[in-house]
Design an enzyme around this catalytic site. Sequence first.
Site, PDB file in Angstrom:
ATOM      1  N   CYS A   1       1.032  -1.532  -0.096  1.00 42.67           N
ATOM      2  CA  CYS A   1       0.106   0.531   0.161  1.00 42.67           C
ATOM      3  C   CYS A   1       1.177   1.527  -0.366  1.00 42.67           C
ATOM      4  CB  CYS A   1      -0.626  -0.145   1.438  1.00 42.67           C
ATOM      5  SG  CYS A   1      -1.899   1.649   1.477  1.00 42.67           S
TER       6      CYS A   1
ATOM      7  N   CYS B   1       0.898   3.362   3.082  1.00 39.80           N
ATOM      8  CA  CYS B   1       1.140   2.516   4.507  1.00 39.80           C
ATOM      9  C   CYS B   1       2.526   2.878   4.257  1.00 39.80           C
ATOM     10  CB  CYS B   1       0.909   1.005   4.055  1.00 39.80           C
ATOM     11  SG  CYS B   1      -0.529   0.653   5.394  1.00 39.80           S
TER      12      CYS B   1
ATOM     13  N   ASP C   1      -2.052  16.148  -1.022  1.00 43.17           N
ATOM     14  CA  ASP C   1      -1.840  15.854  -2.727  1.00 43.17           C
ATOM     15  C   ASP C   1      -1.097  16.381  -3.616  1.00 43.17           C
ATOM     16  OD1 ASP C   1      -4.583  13.917  -3.603  1.00 43.17           O
ATOM     17  OD2 ASP C   1      -2.953  13.746  -5.442  1.00 43.17           O
TER      18      ASP C   1
ATOM     19  N   HIS D   1      -3.867   0.413   8.676  1.00 37.41           N
ATOM     20  CA  HIS D   1      -4.660   0.470   6.683  1.00 37.41           C
ATOM     21  C   HIS D   1      -6.314  -0.423   6.955  1.00 37.41           C
ATOM     22  CE1 HIS D   1      -4.225  -1.073   2.596  1.00 37.41           C
ATOM     23  NE2 HIS D   1      -5.036  -1.737   3.073  1.00 37.41           N
TER      24      HIS D   1
ATOM     25  N   ASN E   1     -15.141   6.049  -2.319  1.00 40.49           N
ATOM     26  CA  ASN E   1     -14.901   5.229  -1.970  1.00 40.49           C
ATOM     27  C   ASN E   1     -15.912   4.374  -2.530  1.00 40.49           C
ATOM     28  OD1 ASN E   1     -15.771   3.959   1.559  1.00 40.49           O
ATOM     29  ND2 ASN E   1     -17.407   3.061   0.310  1.00 40.49           N
TER      30      ASN E   1
ATOM     31  N   GLY F   1     -13.862   6.255  -7.831  1.00 41.52           N
ATOM     32  CA  GLY F   1     -13.063   6.591  -7.988  1.00 41.52           C
ATOM     33  C   GLY F   1     -11.616   6.511  -7.029  1.00 41.52           C
TER      34      GLY F   1
ATOM     35  N   HIS G   1      -6.646   2.263   0.447  1.00 40.13           N
ATOM     36  CA  HIS G   1      -6.215   2.994   2.089  1.00 40.13           C
ATOM     37  C   HIS G   1      -7.332   4.620   2.858  1.00 40.13           C
ATOM     38  CE1 HIS G   1      -3.026   3.370   5.536  1.00 40.13           C
ATOM     39  NE2 HIS G   1      -3.991   3.959   5.944  1.00 40.13           N
TER      40      HIS G   1
ATOM     41  N   HIS H   1      -8.667   7.433   2.550  1.00 38.54           N
ATOM     42  CA  HIS H   1      -8.431   8.863   3.080  1.00 38.54           C
ATOM     43  C   HIS H   1      -9.188   9.835   2.596  1.00 38.54           C
ATOM     44  CE1 HIS H   1      -7.403   7.053  -0.622  1.00 38.54           C
ATOM     45  NE2 HIS H   1      -7.800   8.398  -1.329  1.00 38.54           N
TER      46      HIS H   1
ATOM     47  N   HIS I   1      -9.821  13.400   1.297  1.00 38.67           N
ATOM     48  CA  HIS I   1      -9.426  15.062   0.468  1.00 38.67           C
ATOM     49  C   HIS I   1      -9.436  15.526   1.486  1.00 38.67           C
ATOM     50  CE1 HIS I   1      -8.363  12.588  -3.255  1.00 38.67           C
ATOM     51  NE2 HIS I   1      -9.089  11.508  -2.754  1.00 38.67           N
TER      52      HIS I   1
HETATM   53  P1  AMP Z   1      -8.600   8.435  -4.428  1.00 35.30           P
HETATM   54  O1  AMP Z   1      -8.592   9.012  -5.977  1.00 35.30           O
HETATM   55  O2  AMP Z   1      -9.745   9.063  -4.040  1.00 35.30           O
HETATM   56  O3  AMP Z   1      -7.716   7.247  -4.214  1.00 35.30           O
HETATM   57  O4  AMP Z   1      -6.935   9.745  -4.026  1.00 35.30           O
HETATM   58  C1  AMP Z   1      -5.502   9.018  -4.133  1.00 35.30           C
HETATM   59  C2  AMP Z   1      -4.962  10.658  -3.857  1.00 35.30           C
HETATM   60  O5  AMP Z   1      -3.823  10.321  -4.117  1.00 35.30           O
HETATM   61  C3  AMP Z   1      -5.074  11.561  -5.631  1.00 35.30           C
HETATM   62  O6  AMP Z   1      -5.767  12.548  -5.656  1.00 35.30           O
HETATM   63  C4  AMP Z   1      -3.348  11.680  -5.935  1.00 35.30           C
HETATM   64  O7  AMP Z   1      -3.121  12.649  -6.536  1.00 35.30           O
HETATM   65  C5  AMP Z   1      -3.100  11.075  -4.477  1.00 35.30           C
HETATM   66  N1  AMP Z   1      -1.438  10.120  -4.520  1.00 35.30           N
HETATM   67  C6  AMP Z   1      -0.981   8.882  -5.092  1.00 35.30           C
HETATM   68  N2  AMP Z   1       0.017   9.000  -4.820  1.00 35.30           N
HETATM   69  C7  AMP Z   1       0.412  10.052  -3.622  1.00 35.30           C
HETATM   70  C8  AMP Z   1       1.599  10.857  -3.391  1.00 35.30           C
HETATM   71  N3  AMP Z   1       3.058   9.813  -3.476  1.00 35.30           N
HETATM   72  N4  AMP Z   1       1.679  11.208  -1.896  1.00 35.30           N
HETATM   73  C9  AMP Z   1       0.878  12.547  -2.440  1.00 35.30           C
HETATM   74  N5  AMP Z   1      -0.387  12.150  -3.268  1.00 35.30           N
HETATM   75  C10 AMP Z   1      -0.955  10.967  -3.925  1.00 35.30           C
HETATM   76 ZN    ZN Z   2      -2.685   1.264   3.337  1.00 31.86          ZN
END
Ligand code: AMP
Ligand code: ZN
Length: 114
Positions: free
Chosen positions: A8, A11, A34, A50, A91, A96, A101, A103, A105
């Site tokens: 992940c 993680c 982000d 996780h 979700n 999308g 894991h 998170h 936004h």
């Molecule tokens: P989601 O589509 O809701 O799963 O969002 C994943 C988010 O993680 C996206 O907005 C990506 O831009 C962001 N993301 C992916 N890799 C990284 C990273 N290494 N550092 C910061 N954000 C990231």
């Molecule tokens: Zn994780």
Amino acid sequence: MHKSNDDCIFCKIINKQIPSDVIYEDDDVLVIKDINPKAPVHYLIIPKEHIININDLKESHAPVVWKMMKVVQKLASELKGAPSFNLVINNGKEAGQLVSHMHWHFLAGKNLGF
Ligand code: AMP
Ligand code: ZN
């Protein structure tokens, strides 16, 4: 140590195996910028455990979910101008969610018009 998943990316970020721009950190929650911001302020609020997504939440996660919400309030209070923001949760894959894991936004500085 929190329950972690070797495959992940979040993680790995939590365990500092991958660098990130840390905005806030405590024992249970990490907030990073982000990498691909969709608004002038775009942070990711991530539980250190996780947890896959909301469907994966259990009663025992109540304290960390509340802690994440308190972090949202703190981030809002630190915004320049109005304490207004969008909280977006993708979700599930079909909605999308690219990273499995949980998170949240946190977006501010732009009216996203939801
Ligand atoms: P989601 O589509 O809701 O799963 O969002 C994943 C988010 O993680 C996206 O907005 C990506 O831009 C962001 N993301 C992916 N890799 C990284 C990273 N290494 N550092 C910061 N954000 C990231
Ligand atoms: Zn994780």
